[in-house]
Design a protein around this motif. Structure first.
Motif, short mmCIF file in Angstrom:
data_model
loop_
_atom_site.label_atom_id
_atom_site.label_comp_id
_atom_site.label_asym_id
_atom_site.label_seq_id
_atom_site.Cartn_x
_atom_site.Cartn_y
_atom_site.Cartn_z
N ASP A 296 16.66 -16.58 37.35
CA ASP A 296 16.84 -16.99 36.36
C ASP A 296 16.64 -18.11 35.62
OD1 ASP A 296 18.72 -14.01 35.50
OD2 ASP A 296 19.48 -14.69 36.84
N PRO A 297 15.96 -18.15 34.97
CA PRO A 297 15.25 -19.64 34.06
C PRO A 297 16.18 -20.22 34.06
CG PRO A 297 14.20 -17.86 32.94
CD PRO A 297 15.22 -17.20 33.73
N ARG A 298 16.61 -21.83 33.66
CA ARG A 298 17.32 -22.30 32.60
C ARG A 298 17.15 -21.66 31.09
NH1 ARG A 298 18.86 -28.08 34.10
NH2 ARG A 298 20.81 -27.71 34.92
N ASN A 299 18.26 -22.14 31.04
CA ASN A 299 17.80 -21.98 28.98
C ASN A 299 18.52 -21.89 28.93
OD1 ASN A 299 18.97 -19.06 28.69
ND2 ASN A 299 16.90 -18.19 29.38
N GLU A 300 19.15 -21.90 27.49
CA GLU A 300 20.96 -22.47 26.46
C GLU A 300 21.43 -20.74 26.93
OE1 GLU A 300 20.87 -24.53 22.16
OE2 GLU A 300 19.49 -23.03 23.00
N LEU A 301 20.97 -19.71 26.93
CA LEU A 301 22.17 -18.87 27.77
C LEU A 301 22.47 -18.68 29.49
CD1 LEU A 301 23.20 -15.32 26.91
CD2 LEU A 301 20.89 -15.02 27.17
N ASN A 302 20.92 -18.36 30.17
CA ASN A 302 21.47 -18.53 31.34
C ASN A 302 22.48 -19.59 31.52
OD1 ASN A 302 19.16 -16.18 30.79
ND2 ASN A 302 18.03 -17.07 32.04
N ASP A 303 22.08 -20.50 31.50
CA ASP A 303 22.87 -21.85 31.82
C ASP A 303 24.42 -21.40 32.30
OD1 ASP A 303 22.78 -24.37 33.63
OD2 ASP A 303 23.56 -25.38 31.73
N VAL A 304 24.65 -20.42 31.22
CA VAL A 304 25.99 -20.95 31.05
C VAL A 304 26.94 -19.01 30.44
CG1 VAL A 304 26.86 -22.36 29.36
CG2 VAL A 304 26.10 -20.72 28.25
N SER A 305 26.24 -18.18 31.13
CA SER A 305 25.92 -16.87 31.25
C SER A 305 26.52 -16.86 33.32
CB SER A 305 24.98 -16.11 30.62
OG SER A 305 25.27 -15.80 30.03
N THR A 306 27.39 -16.30 33.58
CA THR A 306 27.24 -15.43 34.98
C THR A 306 26.80 -14.39 35.18
OG1 THR A 306 29.76 -15.64 34.54
CG2 THR A 306 29.11 -14.44 36.51
N MET A 307 26.51 -14.75 35.79
CA MET A 307 24.45 -13.23 36.42
C MET A 307 25.58 -12.03 37.20
SD MET A 307 22.18 -14.78 34.66
CE MET A 307 21.91 -16.01 33.70
N ASN A 308 25.57 -11.11 37.09
CA ASN A 308 26.67 -10.23 38.26
C ASN A 308 25.93 -9.35 39.26
OD1 ASN A 308 28.57 -9.11 36.22
ND2 ASN A 308 26.92 -7.87 35.28
N LYS A 309 24.57 -9.95 38.84
CA LYS A 309 23.69 -10.24 40.64
C LYS A 309 24.60 -10.41 41.80
CE LYS A 309 19.74 -11.74 38.76
NZ LYS A 309 20.24 -11.60 37.17
N ILE A 310 24.69 -12.48 41.42
CA ILE A 310 25.22 -13.00 42.26
C ILE A 310 26.63 -12.89 42.96
CG2 ILE A 310 25.95 -16.10 41.88
CD1 ILE A 310 23.81 -16.46 40.04
N VAL A 311 27.43 -12.14 42.00
CA VAL A 311 28.50 -12.34 42.90
C VAL A 311 28.15 -10.70 44.20
CG1 VAL A 311 31.20 -11.53 42.36
CG2 VAL A 311 29.33 -12.89 40.62
N GLU A 312 27.89 -9.70 43.02
CA GLU A 312 26.99 -8.84 43.84
C GLU A 312 26.89 -8.83 44.66
OE1 GLU A 312 24.98 -6.69 41.00
OE2 GLU A 312 26.83 -5.21 39.89
N TYR A 313 25.14 -9.68 45.31
CA TYR A 313 25.26 -10.18 46.56
C TYR A 313 26.06 -11.04 47.12
CZ TYR A 313 20.21 -10.56 43.91
OH TYR A 313 19.50 -10.28 43.01
N MET A 314 26.80 -12.02 47.03
CA MET A 314 28.31 -12.26 47.87
C MET A 314 28.91 -11.63 47.72
SD MET A 314 28.63 -15.98 45.04
CE MET A 314 30.23 -15.91 45.50
N ALA A 315 29.21 -10.62 47.71
CA ALA A 315 29.84 -9.28 47.54
C ALA A 315 29.73 -9.05 48.95
CB ALA A 315 30.30 -8.71 47.02
N MET A 316 27.76 -9.09 49.02
CA MET A 316 27.36 -8.09 50.73
C MET A 316 27.00 -9.15 51.19
SD MET A 316 27.24 -5.12 49.81
CE MET A 316 26.52 -3.84 51.23
N ALA A 317 27.06 -10.44 51.05
CA ALA A 317 27.10 -11.11 52.53
C ALA A 317 26.69 -11.92 52.40
CB ALA A 317 28.50 -11.01 53.66
N ARG A 318 25.40 -11.49 51.89
CA ARG A 318 23.90 -12.11 51.02
C ARG A 318 23.68 -13.66 51.09
NH1 ARG A 318 21.75 -10.10 55.14
NH2 ARG A 318 24.23 -10.08 55.40
N PRO A 319 23.33 -14.35 51.60
CA PRO A 319 22.77 -15.80 51.02
C PRO A 319 21.58 -15.40 49.96
CG PRO A 319 21.38 -15.45 52.98
CD PRO A 319 22.19 -14.03 52.48
#
Length: 408
Positions: A296-319
């Motif tokens: 996700d590129p930095r813009n006004e939206l993405n910088d302050v939004s929580t990306m579900n995929k990030i936490v889902e990667y972490m839940a699967m113990a993936r870097p």
């Protein structure tokens, strides 16, 4: 008497909308009567009325917008008319205690105001910053910016209380929405750990390569999959790596353009686009992936939004590798490698370095899973949501400031 909660969502069908479905199940499990009104899905969620796990779901026909803003000007009036019709039908059947409106768009508060006449309280479930979302998709237009800010302000003004997906959104509600902090709660979108359990790796997914990269999520103009493809091209043609295969799971209105970009970049043999896939396929792919991508590129939206995929990667113990965004760091911490925002070559280099360091990948994956288990799982969010509703209806002391100020 059992309290009745009506949840309105226009952006996705339910149960496909994972956050809304988790919220509905949490409230039903806490003893509330829950009704969801949403559009029918495409290829799923097609029944006009169904009860699933104790949650009643009413769906209406809706043709999703295509093209520019004009498409949404056609979509939203149809959605509002259907939502109002179904909401009034439900209210004729009995009282509605709380109506929870999920954005986008910031238009459902009109329905909440109608239901307020019958005594319903209005909770705004703030999924997206619509002014920033519109700018990320259609460019910076003074007219669109002004219009979306007005609708956002009207939504905040009408709300009795707000559920924010993270602390950055909570600050928007307080600062831009002028809300008392006591009326804004953070209920993070979070994975259900019972769904995110690792499987045995499937070497076939690597298609004969040594390493597998994975992307999971929406494919819209603002989601950065084009950045990931250009980074993959640099990894292959610039850094000379022929040991990598990539799978991009998901769909969206940029999907076809991204497939065309893949082909232009000479990546058709190493980058798959299977579309939306089953939970089983997601688990199998993420269990096999060596590195996951959050482009996700930095813009006004993405910088302050929580990306579900990030936490889902972490839940699967993936870097994972991510551009350096404020809320990405809040979620992932040391479970991610961060690179200069929007720098595709730096992104590619970080992926390559992580592939060459298996010990670091293992350590980052373990940290990510622990962060989710300790504070970022849906179980944590569920408790906050249920307690918040108890306060709304006078059943909890934690949200006591809400009691008595939610009816105007």
């Amino acid at each position: 008497m059992t309290a009745h909660v009506m949840i309105l969502v226009e952006n996705l069908s339910v149960p496909f909308d994972r956050r809304v479905w988790q919220e509905a199940l949490a409230l039903a499990g806490a003893g509330y009567r829950v009704t969801v009104i949403c559009p029918r899905g495409i290829g799923r969620d097609r029944d006009s009325e169904v009860t699933v796990d104790g949650v009643r779901i009413l769906r209406y026909p809706l043709r999703p917008a295509t093209g520019g803003p004009a498409g949404y000007l056609r979509e939203y009036p149809v959605a509002l008319a259907w939502t109002l019709r179904l909401a009034l039908r439900v209210r004729r059947e009995g009282p509605v205690d709380v109506v929870q409106c999920c954005n986008p768009p910031d238009l459902l508060f009109f329905i909440a105001l109608v239901l307020r006449v019958g005594g319903a309280r209005f909770v705004f479930d703030h999924h997206d910053l619509v002014p920033e979302l519109v700018a990320s998709r259609f460019g910076h237009s003074a007219v669109l910016r002004a219009g979306t800010l007005i609708l956002e302000r009207m939504t905040f003004a009408a709300a009795d209380a707000v559920i924010s997906t993270n602390e950055s959104y909570r600050l928007v509600a307080i600062r831009r929405g002028k809300l008392d902090p006591s009326r804004v709660a953070v209920v993070r979108s979070a994975p259900d750990l019972s769904r995110f359990q690792r499987l045995a790796p499937d070497p076939d997914l690597r298609r004969g390569k040594r390493y597998l990269l994975a992307y999971l999520g929406v494919m819209g103009p603002q989601d950065g999959v084009d950045y990931a493809l250009r980074a993959l091209a640099h990894l292959r043609w610039g850094l000379g790596r022929e040991d990598v295969h990539a799978v991009f799971m998901g769909a969206g209105d940029a999907h076809d353009d991204l497939v065309a970009l893949r082909d232009r970049l000479g990546l058709s043999d190493i980058a798959e686009f299977p579309g939306r896939v089953s939970d089983e396929t997601v688990r199998r792919c993420l269990s096999t992936a060596d590195v996951c991508l959050a482009p996700d590129p930095r813009n006004e939206l993405n910088d302050v939004s929580t990306m579900n995929k990030i936490v889902e990667y972490m839940a699967m113990a993936r870097p994972l590798v991510s551009f350096d965004l404020t809320e990405a760091r809040v979620s992932a911490g040391p479970a991610a490698v961060y690179v200069r925002p929007n720098d595709e070559e730096a992104f590619a280099s970080a992926v390559g370095e992580l592939l060459d360091d298996p010990a670091l990948r293992e350590r980052m994956g373990r940290i990510g899973r622990e962060r989710v288990e300790n504070s970022l799982s849906w179980e944590c969010s569920r408790h906050t949501l249920v307690d918040f509703y108890a306060g709304m209806l006078g059943r909890s002391s934690r949200w006591a400031p809400l009691i008595g100020r939610t009816r105007r």
